[in-house]
Design a protein around this motif. Structure first.
Motif, mmCIF file in Angstrom:
data_model
loop_
_atom_site.group_PDB
_atom_site.id
_atom_site.type_symbol
_atom_site.label_atom_id
_atom_site.label_comp_id
_atom_site.label_asym_id
_atom_site.label_seq_id
_atom_site.Cartn_x
_atom_site.Cartn_y
_atom_site.Cartn_z
ATOM 1 N N THR A 188 0.851 -1.192 -0.047
ATOM 2 C CA THR A 188 0.081 0.150 -0.252
ATOM 3 C C THR A 188 0.734 1.099 0.065
ATOM 4 O O THR A 188 1.626 1.404 0.930
ATOM 5 N N LEU A 189 0.962 1.951 -1.151
ATOM 6 C CA LEU A 189 1.713 3.157 -1.307
ATOM 7 C C LEU A 189 0.816 4.405 -0.740
ATOM 8 O O LEU A 189 -0.124 4.566 -1.495
ATOM 9 N N ASP A 190 1.057 4.792 0.442
ATOM 10 C CA ASP A 190 0.224 5.990 0.950
ATOM 11 C C ASP A 190 0.864 7.332 0.803
ATOM 12 O O ASP A 190 1.768 7.612 1.032
ATOM 13 N N ILE A 191 0.123 8.086 -0.049
ATOM 14 C CA ILE A 191 0.706 9.650 -0.434
ATOM 15 C C ILE A 191 0.339 10.579 0.553
ATOM 16 O O ILE A 191 -0.733 10.695 0.755
ATOM 17 N N VAL A 192 1.362 11.143 1.017
ATOM 18 C CA VAL A 192 1.309 12.155 2.183
ATOM 19 C C VAL A 192 1.428 13.540 1.423
ATOM 20 O O VAL A 192 2.598 13.999 1.064
ATOM 21 N N LYS A 193 0.250 14.326 1.303
ATOM 22 C CA LYS A 193 0.338 15.521 0.426
ATOM 23 C C LYS A 193 -0.012 16.651 1.456
ATOM 24 O O LYS A 193 -0.788 16.656 2.399
ATOM 25 N N ARG A 194 0.415 17.810 0.829
ATOM 26 C CA ARG A 194 -0.004 19.080 1.589
ATOM 27 C C ARG A 194 -1.318 19.653 0.694
ATOM 28 O O ARG A 194 -1.358 19.391 -0.413
ATOM 29 N N THR A 195 -2.023 20.094 1.885
ATOM 30 C CA THR A 195 -3.533 20.399 1.162
ATOM 31 C C THR A 195 -3.072 21.942 0.641
ATOM 32 O O THR A 195 -2.237 22.720 1.018
ATOM 33 N N ASP A 196 -3.925 22.507 -0.154
ATOM 34 C CA ASP A 196 -3.962 23.863 -0.526
ATOM 35 C C ASP A 196 -3.982 24.975 0.387
ATOM 36 O O ASP A 196 -3.724 26.094 0.057
ATOM 37 N N ASP A 197 -4.699 24.567 1.489
ATOM 38 C CA ASP A 197 -5.017 26.015 2.300
ATOM 39 C C ASP A 197 -4.127 26.114 3.531
ATOM 40 O O ASP A 197 -4.019 26.721 4.243
ATOM 41 N N GLY B 80 2.644 28.655 4.799
ATOM 42 C CA GLY B 80 4.084 28.598 5.507
ATOM 43 C C GLY B 80 4.616 27.245 6.046
ATOM 44 O O GLY B 80 3.786 26.062 5.052
ATOM 45 N N PHE B 81 5.146 27.092 6.800
ATOM 46 C CA PHE B 81 5.941 25.577 7.198
ATOM 47 C C PHE B 81 4.745 24.846 8.152
ATOM 48 O O PHE B 81 4.309 25.396 9.178
ATOM 49 N N VAL B 82 4.537 23.800 7.806
ATOM 50 C CA VAL B 82 3.581 22.750 8.482
ATOM 51 C C VAL B 82 4.248 21.467 8.415
ATOM 52 O O VAL B 82 4.652 20.959 7.336
ATOM 53 N N VAL B 83 4.319 20.823 9.487
ATOM 54 C CA VAL B 83 4.893 19.533 9.500
ATOM 55 C C VAL B 83 3.791 18.606 9.059
ATOM 56 O O VAL B 83 2.662 18.283 9.817
#
Length: 111
Positions: free
Chosen positions: A63-72, A75-78
């Motif tokens: 299972t390849l789980d993609i961790v994406k940034r959301t558009d909202d 700045g820097f978010v862990v």
């Protein structure tokens, strides 16, 4: 590079610069499956989306789980699980011998 949840290296591949990360991931993930049969979930960043997710599920039973940034996000978010690979790179860069981004030339200047 594939690490475990602690950031310890499991599989590393060095590829030519003209090969994209997504293309090289097939060989790397195949190596993960051969060497570490117990692994069933792999986290990756947004660059690995597309057919690779289906290929992993069908061919490797991963299972390849993609961790994406959301558009909202601003700045820097862990992001979840993304810090593990960044920490591993930081550990590797602690050894000066592995450093690849010198700010000055380490060799004496030729005249």
């Amino acid at each position: 590079m594939v690490t475990d949840t602690l950031g310890l290296l499991l599989v590393v591949a060095v590829i030519a610069a003209n090969i994209g990360d997504r293309d090289a991931a097939t060989g790397l993930l195949g190596g993960v499956r051969r060497l570490h049969r117990a692994i069933t979930l792999v986290w990756a960043d947004g660059g690995y989306t597309g057919d690779l997710v289906d290929w992993c599920r069908q061919r490797l039973a991963l299972t390849l789980d993609i961790v994406k940034r959301t558009d909202d996000m601003k700045g820097f978010v862990v992001l979840p699980r993304r810090w593990v690979a960044a920490r591993t790179f930081a550990w590797l860069m602690n050894s000066r011998r592995l450093a690849r981004d010198y700010e000055i030339c380490p060799l004496p200047a030729r005249r």
